[in-house]
Scaffold this motif. Structure first.
Motif, PDB file in Angstrom:
ATOM      1  N   LEU A   1     -43.812   5.645  33.125  1.00 13.86           N
ATOM      2  CA  LEU A   1     -44.160   4.092  32.764  1.00 13.86           C
ATOM      3  C   LEU A   1     -43.256   3.265  33.454  1.00 13.86           C
ATOM      4  N   ALA A   2     -42.080   3.646  33.430  1.00 15.28           N
ATOM      5  CA  ALA A   2     -40.939   2.474  34.066  1.00 15.28           C
ATOM      6  C   ALA A   2     -41.337   2.270  35.569  1.00 15.28           C
ATOM      7  N   GLU A   3     -41.721   3.333  36.082  1.00 14.27           N
ATOM      8  CA  GLU A   3     -41.867   3.382  37.689  1.00 14.27           C
ATOM      9  C   GLU A   3     -42.956   2.435  37.828  1.00 14.27           C
ATOM     10  N   ARG A   4     -44.267   2.591  37.308  1.00 11.35           N
ATOM     11  CA  ARG A   4     -45.408   1.725  37.295  1.00 11.35           C
ATOM     12  C   ARG A   4     -45.083   0.345  36.998  1.00 11.35           C
ATOM     13  N   VAL A   5     -44.398   0.190  36.142  1.00 12.24           N
ATOM     14  CA  VAL A   5     -44.131  -1.197  35.382  1.00 12.24           C
ATOM     15  C   VAL A   5     -43.307  -1.984  36.644  1.00 12.24           C
ATOM     16  N   LEU A   6     -42.248  -1.159  37.077  1.00 10.55           N
ATOM     17  CA  LEU A   6     -41.479  -1.604  38.108  1.00 10.55           C
ATOM     18  C   LEU A   6     -41.860  -2.184  39.278  1.00 10.55           C
ATOM     19  N   LYS A   7     -43.082  -1.346  39.763  1.00 11.93           N
ATOM     20  CA  LYS A   7     -43.877  -1.969  40.871  1.00 11.93           C
ATOM     21  C   LYS A   7     -44.585  -3.234  40.746  1.00 11.93           C
ATOM     22  N   VAL A   8     -45.021  -3.331  39.592  1.00 12.25           N
ATOM     23  CA  VAL A   8     -45.651  -4.784  39.268  1.00 12.25           C
ATOM     24  C   VAL A   8     -44.464  -6.015  38.957  1.00 12.25           C
ATOM     25  N   GLU A   9     -43.403  -5.745  38.647  1.00 10.76           N
ATOM     26  CA  GLU A   9     -42.511  -6.440  38.437  1.00 10.76           C
ATOM     27  C   GLU A   9     -42.153  -7.048  40.081  1.00 10.76           C
ATOM     28  N   HIS A  10     -41.990  -5.852  41.099  1.00 11.47           N
ATOM     29  CA  HIS A  10     -41.600  -6.516  42.359  1.00 11.47           C
ATOM     30  C   HIS A  10     -42.909  -7.444  42.907  1.00 11.47           C
ATOM     31  N   GLU A  11     -44.194  -7.073  42.362  1.00 11.34           N
ATOM     32  CA  GLU A  11     -45.101  -8.163  42.932  1.00 11.34           C
ATOM     33  C   GLU A  11     -45.010  -9.495  42.296  1.00 11.34           C
ATOM     34  N   ILE A  12     -44.749  -9.367  41.041  1.00  7.58           N
ATOM     35  CA  ILE A  12     -45.131 -10.999  40.415  1.00  7.58           C
ATOM     36  C   ILE A  12     -43.666 -11.460  40.541  1.00  7.58           C
ATOM     37  N   TYR A  13     -42.453 -11.172  40.627  1.00 10.29           N
ATOM     38  CA  TYR A  13     -41.321 -11.910  40.227  1.00 10.29           C
ATOM     39  C   TYR A  13     -41.440 -12.900  41.654  1.00 10.29           C
ATOM     40  N   PRO A  14     -41.304 -12.516  42.872  1.00 13.27           N
ATOM     41  CA  PRO A  14     -41.337 -13.563  44.036  1.00 13.27           C
ATOM     42  C   PRO A  14     -42.570 -14.670  43.565  1.00 13.27           C
ATOM     43  N   GLN A  15     -43.878 -14.350  43.212  1.00 11.95           N
ATOM     44  CA  GLN A  15     -44.718 -15.027  42.839  1.00 11.95           C
ATOM     45  C   GLN A  15     -44.470 -16.163  41.677  1.00 11.95           C
ATOM     46  N   ALA A  16     -43.857 -15.542  40.848  1.00 13.78           N
ATOM     47  CA  ALA A  16     -43.298 -16.590  39.657  1.00 13.78           C
ATOM     48  C   ALA A  16     -42.329 -17.495  40.509  1.00 13.78           C
ATOM     49  N   ILE A  17     -41.549 -16.939  41.224  1.00 13.56           N
ATOM     50  CA  ILE A  17     -40.269 -17.794  41.810  1.00 13.56           C
ATOM     51  C   ILE A  17     -40.647 -18.937  42.643  1.00 13.56           C
ATOM     52  N   LYS A  18     -41.930 -18.679  43.384  1.00 16.24           N
ATOM     53  CA  LYS A  18     -42.658 -19.436  44.248  1.00 16.24           C
ATOM     54  C   LYS A  18     -43.175 -20.538  43.732  1.00 16.24           C
ATOM     55  N   LEU A  19     -43.717 -20.444  42.379  1.00 11.58           N
ATOM     56  CA  LEU A  19     -44.190 -21.670  41.816  1.00 11.58           C
ATOM     57  C   LEU A  19     -42.982 -22.668  41.345  1.00 11.58           C
ATOM     58  N   PHE A  20     -41.860 -22.161  41.016  1.00 11.56           N
ATOM     59  CA  PHE A  20     -40.754 -23.200  40.499  1.00 11.56           C
ATOM     60  C   PHE A  20     -40.091 -23.729  42.031  1.00 11.56           C
ATOM     61  N   VAL A  21     -40.206 -22.800  43.338  1.00 14.61           N
ATOM     62  CA  VAL A  21     -39.967 -23.706  44.434  1.00 14.61           C
ATOM     63  C   VAL A  21     -40.510 -24.476  44.758  1.00 14.61           C
ATOM     64  N   GLU A  22     -42.019 -24.663  44.427  1.00 18.19           N
ATOM     65  CA  GLU A  22     -43.129 -25.278  45.162  1.00 18.19           C
ATOM     66  C   GLU A  22     -43.198 -26.463  43.976  1.00 18.19           C
ATOM     67  N   GLY A  23     -42.574 -26.546  43.170  1.00 17.77           N
ATOM     68  CA  GLY A  23     -42.731 -27.486  41.971  1.00 17.77           C
ATOM     69  C   GLY A  23     -43.836 -27.508  41.044  1.00 17.77           C
ATOM     70  N   LYS A  24     -44.421 -26.427  41.093  1.00 18.64           N
ATOM     71  CA  LYS A  24     -45.982 -26.213  40.396  1.00 18.64           C
ATOM     72  C   LYS A  24     -45.736 -26.027  38.889  1.00 18.64           C
ATOM     73  N   ILE A  25     -44.602 -26.151  38.366  1.00 20.59           N
ATOM     74  CA  ILE A  25     -44.295 -25.650  36.851  1.00 20.59           C
ATOM     75  C   ILE A  25     -44.213 -26.989  36.101  1.00 20.59           C
ATOM     76  N   LYS A  26     -44.832 -27.016  35.019  1.00 20.42           N
ATOM     77  CA  LYS A  26     -44.536 -27.939  33.931  1.00 20.42           C
ATOM     78  C   LYS A  26     -44.278 -27.362  32.846  1.00 20.42           C
ATOM     79  N   VAL A  27     -43.206 -27.661  31.870  1.00 18.36           N
ATOM     80  CA  VAL A  27     -43.100 -26.961  30.743  1.00 18.36           C
ATOM     81  C   VAL A  27     -43.289 -28.067  29.553  1.00 18.36           C
ATOM     82  N   SER A  28     -44.227 -27.694  28.686  1.00 14.03           N
ATOM     83  CA  SER A  28     -44.670 -28.321  27.518  1.00 14.03           C
ATOM     84  C   SER A  28     -44.268 -27.766  26.272  1.00 14.03           C
TER      85      SER A  28
END
Ligand code: GRF
Length: 207
Positions: free
Chosen positions: A170-197
């Motif tokens: 399970l850890a192995e399959r989850v880790l693959k998804v981590e590698h996909e989405i962490y850069p995507q989430a970071i991109k949102l911050f880098v591009e200023g697309k995040i608002k916290v409410s």
């Protein structure tokens, strides 16, 4: 944007972020990697890629203040604007959270708020998931606040739990998804697309 990555272990998420940058998918620079563990694979990966890599541990300092000041000095001198935790096993001191409001991200290998909190790391998480009988687990990227695995959720992805899963498979399959989405989430911050409410993270429209 200058990013600092804090990591305690092997550094596969650091590698995934670096790859996203190299492939032109993420317009950012990892300016610094900090680890509390001098043997961390993450420090080796950083050095191999020409990134400043520092072993900073509370044990090296005689007071909390000196420890926090050292980290802040290293961040400020490199104009770091975003801190990314990637398997970092130490709590982030509240002074650093105050200096970087909504600018510290963490990745957790389950769907928070389930299976999080102190002691829920590494294979412990996947063991607890399997023992609980849930059919779905996943990955959560969230903003870091003063409590473990608690801050506003930025992004989540589901991963199926199979009947024959072990914590390791399970850890192995989850880790693959981590590698996909962490850069995507970071991109949102880098591009200023995040608002916290409050507890909600709103992703701003393209327009
Ligand atoms: C990942 O599973 C992450 O979710 C958790 O710690 C692990 C770090 O792995 N917080 P790596 O060091 O990035 O390979």
């Amino acid at each position: 944007m200058n990013i600092a990555v804090f990591a305690s272990g092997r550094g596969s998420n650091l590698m995934a972020i670096l790859n996203a940058i190299k492939e032109g998918k993420l317009n950012a620079k990892i300016s610094l990697v900090i680890s509390n563990n001098s043997n961390a694979g993450a420090l080796e990966i950083a050095r191999a890629n020409g990134i400043d890599a520092l072993h900073i541990s509370r044990k090296q300092f005689s007071s909390d203040e000196e420890y926090v000041q050292k980290i802040l000095n290293e961040l400020k001198s490199r104009n770091v604007e975003l801190i990314v935790l990637a398997g970092y096993m130490k709590k982030i001191p509240s002074e650093i959270i105050k200096e970087y409001p909504n600018k510290i991200l963490n990745i957790h290998p389950a769907l928070l708020p389930a299976f999080g909190g102190q002691g829920m790391y590494g294979l412990n998480v996947h063991k607890a998931v399997i023992e609980s009988g849930v059919k779905i687990t996943g990955v959560t990227v969230h903003i870091v606040d003063e409590e473990y695995d608690h801050g506003p959720i930025v992004m989540q992805r589901a991963v199926e739990v199979r009947d024959d899963d072990t914590p390791e498979t399970l850890a192995e399959r989850v880790l693959k998804v981590e590698h996909e989405i962490y850069p995507q989430a970071i991109k949102l911050f880098v591009e200023g697309k995040i608002k916290v409410s409050g507890r909600k993270v709103i992703i701003k429209d393209e327009n």
